[in-house]
Motif scaffolding. Sequence first.
Motif, mmCIF file in Angstrom:
data_model
loop_
_atom_site.group_PDB
_atom_site.id
_atom_site.type_symbol
_atom_site.label_atom_id
_atom_site.label_comp_id
_atom_site.label_asym_id
_atom_site.label_seq_id
_atom_site.Cartn_x
_atom_site.Cartn_y
_atom_site.Cartn_z
ATOM 1 N N TYR A 3 -1.792 -3.040 4.632
ATOM 2 C CA TYR A 3 -1.818 -1.487 5.099
ATOM 3 C C TYR A 3 -0.498 -1.287 6.030
ATOM 4 C CZ TYR A 3 -2.969 2.648 7.578
ATOM 5 O OH TYR A 3 -3.145 4.006 8.135
ATOM 6 N N ALA A 4 -0.235 -2.184 6.805
ATOM 7 C CA ALA A 4 1.002 -2.040 7.414
ATOM 8 C C ALA A 4 2.129 -1.837 6.466
ATOM 9 C CB ALA A 4 1.224 -3.456 8.242
ATOM 10 N N TYR A 5 2.301 -2.384 5.279
ATOM 11 C CA TYR A 5 3.348 -2.109 4.291
ATOM 12 C C TYR A 5 3.106 -0.601 3.854
ATOM 13 C CZ TYR A 5 6.207 -2.029 0.146
ATOM 14 O OH TYR A 5 7.095 -2.004 -0.936
ATOM 15 N N LEU A 6 1.868 -0.217 3.560
ATOM 16 C CA LEU A 6 1.699 1.302 3.199
ATOM 17 C C LEU A 6 2.095 2.354 4.226
ATOM 18 C CD1 LEU A 6 0.342 3.157 1.136
ATOM 19 C CD2 LEU A 6 -1.881 2.860 2.410
ATOM 20 N N LYS A 7 1.959 1.713 5.330
ATOM 21 C CA LYS A 7 2.457 2.766 6.580
ATOM 22 C C LYS A 7 4.004 2.741 6.786
ATOM 23 C CE LYS A 7 0.491 2.711 10.766
ATOM 24 N NZ LYS A 7 0.152 2.744 11.976
ATOM 25 N N LYS A 8 4.573 1.593 6.610
ATOM 26 C CA LYS A 8 5.933 1.446 6.620
ATOM 27 C C LYS A 8 6.585 2.282 5.578
ATOM 28 C CE LYS A 8 9.813 -1.879 7.084
ATOM 29 N NZ LYS A 8 9.988 -3.309 7.289
ATOM 30 N N TYR A 9 6.243 1.903 4.181
ATOM 31 C CA TYR A 9 6.944 2.629 3.042
ATOM 32 C C TYR A 9 6.557 3.505 2.459
ATOM 33 C CZ TYR A 9 9.577 -1.980 3.210
ATOM 34 O OH TYR A 9 10.547 -3.048 3.869
ATOM 35 N N GLY A 10 5.329 4.151 2.865
ATOM 36 C CA GLY A 10 4.693 5.256 2.229
ATOM 37 C C GLY A 10 4.145 4.777 1.038
ATOM 38 N N ASN A 11 3.326 5.894 0.139
ATOM 39 C CA ASN A 11 2.459 5.818 -0.926
ATOM 40 C C ASN A 11 3.139 6.115 -2.257
ATOM 41 O OD1 ASN A 11 2.367 8.777 -1.298
ATOM 42 N ND2 ASN A 11 0.644 8.796 -0.092
ATOM 43 N N PHE A 12 4.663 6.240 -2.167
ATOM 44 C CA PHE A 12 5.241 6.365 -3.384
ATOM 45 C C PHE A 12 4.693 7.271 -4.496
ATOM 46 C CE2 PHE A 12 6.192 2.160 -1.805
ATOM 47 C CZ PHE A 12 7.340 2.122 -1.954
ATOM 48 N N ARG A 13 3.855 8.352 -3.809
ATOM 49 C CA ARG A 13 3.359 9.288 -4.702
ATOM 50 C C ARG A 13 2.224 8.903 -5.628
ATOM 51 N NH1 ARG A 13 6.385 10.399 -8.564
ATOM 52 N NH2 ARG A 13 7.958 8.969 -8.153
ATOM 53 N N ALA A 14 1.457 7.916 -5.028
ATOM 54 C CA ALA A 14 0.305 7.029 -5.777
ATOM 55 C C ALA A 14 -0.672 8.011 -6.072
ATOM 56 C CB ALA A 14 0.033 6.057 -5.266
ATOM 57 N N LYS A 15 -1.300 7.625 -7.434
ATOM 58 C CA LYS A 15 -2.377 8.064 -7.929
ATOM 59 C C LYS A 15 -3.563 7.498 -7.873
ATOM 60 C CE LYS A 15 -0.146 11.779 -9.425
ATOM 61 N NZ LYS A 15 0.160 11.937 -10.858
ATOM 62 N N GLY A 16 -3.522 6.170 -7.491
ATOM 63 C CA GLY A 16 -4.424 5.025 -7.110
ATOM 64 C C GLY A 16 -4.034 4.119 -6.313
ATOM 65 N N VAL A 17 -5.169 3.401 -5.424
ATOM 66 C CA VAL A 17 -4.806 2.184 -4.749
ATOM 67 C C VAL A 17 -5.685 1.350 -5.238
ATOM 68 C CG1 VAL A 17 -4.815 1.289 -2.260
ATOM 69 C CG2 VAL A 17 -3.669 3.543 -2.887
ATOM 70 N N LEU A 18 -5.019 0.127 -5.355
ATOM 71 C CA LEU A 18 -5.808 -1.110 -5.626
ATOM 72 C C LEU A 18 -5.809 -2.125 -4.433
ATOM 73 C CD1 LEU A 18 -7.920 -2.966 -7.349
ATOM 74 C CD2 LEU A 18 -5.815 -3.903 -8.325
ATOM 75 N N LEU A 19 -6.758 -2.639 -3.958
ATOM 76 C CA LEU A 19 -6.709 -3.782 -2.731
ATOM 77 C C LEU A 19 -7.311 -5.028 -3.431
ATOM 78 C CD1 LEU A 19 -5.753 -4.559 0.025
ATOM 79 C CD2 LEU A 19 -7.868 -3.735 0.856
ATOM 80 N N VAL A 20 -6.762 -6.109 -3.876
ATOM 81 C CA VAL A 20 -7.237 -7.259 -4.233
ATOM 82 C C VAL A 20 -7.587 -8.332 -3.055
ATOM 83 C CG1 VAL A 20 -7.148 -9.360 -5.895
ATOM 84 C CG2 VAL A 20 -6.098 -6.933 -6.544
ATOM 85 N N VAL A 21 -8.925 -8.351 -2.885
ATOM 86 C CA VAL A 21 -9.299 -9.504 -1.688
ATOM 87 C C VAL A 21 -9.805 -10.757 -2.101
ATOM 88 C CG1 VAL A 21 -8.822 -7.475 -0.072
ATOM 89 C CG2 VAL A 21 -11.173 -8.121 -1.207
#
Length: 299
Positions: free
Chosen positions: A122-140
């Motif tokens: 999430y820190a990466y997402l806040k720093k760089y933004g979402n690149f106009r993403a149409k979806g997000v996948l979080l692998v945990v």
Amino acid sequence: MIIIFILFLSITEIGLREYLGFGNAILFKEDPYVEYIPVPQSKQRFGHNNVYNSFSQRNREVLTTDSTVILGFGDSILNGGALTDQDSLATTMLSSYLSKKYKKDVLFTNISAGSWGPDNCYAYLKKYGNFRAKGVLLVVSSHDAYDNMTFEKIVGIHPNYPNTQYHSAICEVLVRYIYYPYIKDFFTQKERVTSSKTDQLLINKYKRGANFNNGFSAFKSYCDSAKIPLTIYLHADISELRFRRYNAHGQLIIEFCESNKIRLVKELDYNMQPQDYRDNIHLSHSGQRKMFDILKTCY
């Protein structure tokens, strides 16, 4: 004898460097937001291509012609490590498959590093933004439930997070793959008994916080606000595979997803086999292929 010894060292050095990629490690840098992150680089390591673009993503560059970008976040499970070729990554296969399926340029990113938790992602997402993403996948995995950022200094200290190359391939083999995993702990009783967190950090089941990782709720809030669909993929380690059940921390992640109505893909619902793992938790090439087969039905 001296000439023969020098010749032997030279041949060994060239062989290790040219054929196995020693002396050509994946490099990292410290980051005030994300803790640590791979630097942009292109490496041949253990016979495999390892490419990180200008945003430290293990995929090609994000292009203006990409009509669809799906952000994939994770740790070494998604990343694959140096033992997984770029073309064998589930995310690379997804980019190719979805581009053919929808007949347009689709990029499925691989934003990951060993032992990142959801809060790192999430820190990466806040720093760089979402690149106009149409979806997000979080692998945990189950261990991510309490895998919180500590900003403990590891880059350039822990052998799995180098910031400079070894001057010699032979030196890297001796120091990184013999001294650290075997000799150092053998002669240091304290480290052998109480292994510190940084000495076990490749996949960090020892990294424990007091609270449930806040990255889960941060992703939920962000994606709801940005109206971007969020999917969480719950990977199983080899012990969970054998018992066909996630451990207590995995159950907490499942409960969180269910209570927050987050789309959850449970890997144990699919036909994973022991041969799909290269160790107790990381996926082999066949495992990456199965992750791709599972995820391609989601997009």
